[in-house]
Design an enzyme around this catalytic site. Structure first.
Site, PDB file in Angstrom:
ATOM      1  CB  VAL A   1      -1.030  -0.102   1.324  1.00 35.72           C
ATOM      2  CG1 VAL A   1      -1.758   0.985   1.253  1.00 35.72           C
ATOM      3  CG2 VAL A   1      -1.658  -1.303   1.692  1.00 35.72           C
ATOM      4  N   PRO A   2       1.026   1.543  -1.355  1.00 31.37           N
ATOM      5  CG  PRO A   2       0.659   2.530  -2.762  1.00 31.37           C
ATOM      6  CD  PRO A   2       0.030   1.382  -2.062  1.00 31.37           C
ATOM      7  CB  CYS A   3       2.344   5.491   2.487  1.00 33.72           C
ATOM      8  SG  CYS A   3       3.146   4.545   3.725  1.00 33.72           S
ATOM      9  CG  HIS A   4       6.738   4.169  -0.892  1.00 32.31           C
ATOM     10  ND1 HIS A   4       6.047   3.297  -0.752  1.00 32.31           N
ATOM     11  CD2 HIS A   4       7.281   4.693  -2.624  1.00 32.31           C
ATOM     12  CE1 HIS A   4       5.717   2.722  -2.295  1.00 32.31           C
ATOM     13  NE2 HIS A   4       6.773   3.149  -2.938  1.00 32.31           N
TER      14      HIS A   4
END
Length: 160
Positions: free
Chosen positions: A121-124
């Site tokens: 889950v690409p919060c970056h």
């Protein structure tokens, strides 16, 4: 609940899951002295394989079952994060608008910070409106590394 640990370019990765799917993926410091798993348990084996492929730049999306635990609002934010494409970034404000409540920017940022599925889950990929790298539970150096890693695959990091 099954837990496995493997080494990555950013430190050790801990994956937890059960028959419903992977519930957490986190980067841990070597100093925790957590043992590296010799074998990978069935509920998380695909996560390990796919994350290794991601680090090798042969995978851009993940398709193993996930089961993150959170409030309905957090789930909505995490679902919106899944829609941010590999090799791109998006501002917190843009993410908040996509969720439908521009005034909830602090709540969206807080939900982003509680994301239990590192990288997947690409919060970056969420950055400041001015393009700055803001807040990242794994440390800004890891966020920069992940964005650079994806930029190398896609050729250019775009802000939309």
């Amino acid at each position: 609940m099954t837990t496995t640990v493997f080494e990555s370019p950013l430190g050790y990765v801990r994956i937890r899951g059960d028959e419903a799917g992977v519930s957490s993926i986190s980067c841990i410091d070597v100093s925790t002295n957590e043992p590296v798993s010799d074998s990978v348990a069935a509920p998380v084996d695909q996560a390990v394989i796919q994350l290794k492929e991601y680090f090798a730049r042969t995978r851009q999306t993940f398709d193993f079952p996930i089961n993150p635990q959170g409030t309905p609002f957090q789930q909505r934010v995490w679902q919106a994060l899944l829609e941010v494409p590999y090799g791109t970034s998006q501002s917190y404000l843009t993410l908040t608008r996509r969720i439908g409540d521009e005034k909830a920017i602090r709540a969206v940022a807080a939900a982003n910070g509680k994301n239990p599925l590192w990288i997947v889950v690409p919060c970056h990929r969420i950055i400041g409106s001015d393009g700055s790298l803001t807040g990242y539970a794994g440390g800004l150096w890891r966020k920069k590394w992940l964005l650079d890693h994806e930029r190398g695959e896609s050729g250019q990091l775009s802000l939309f």
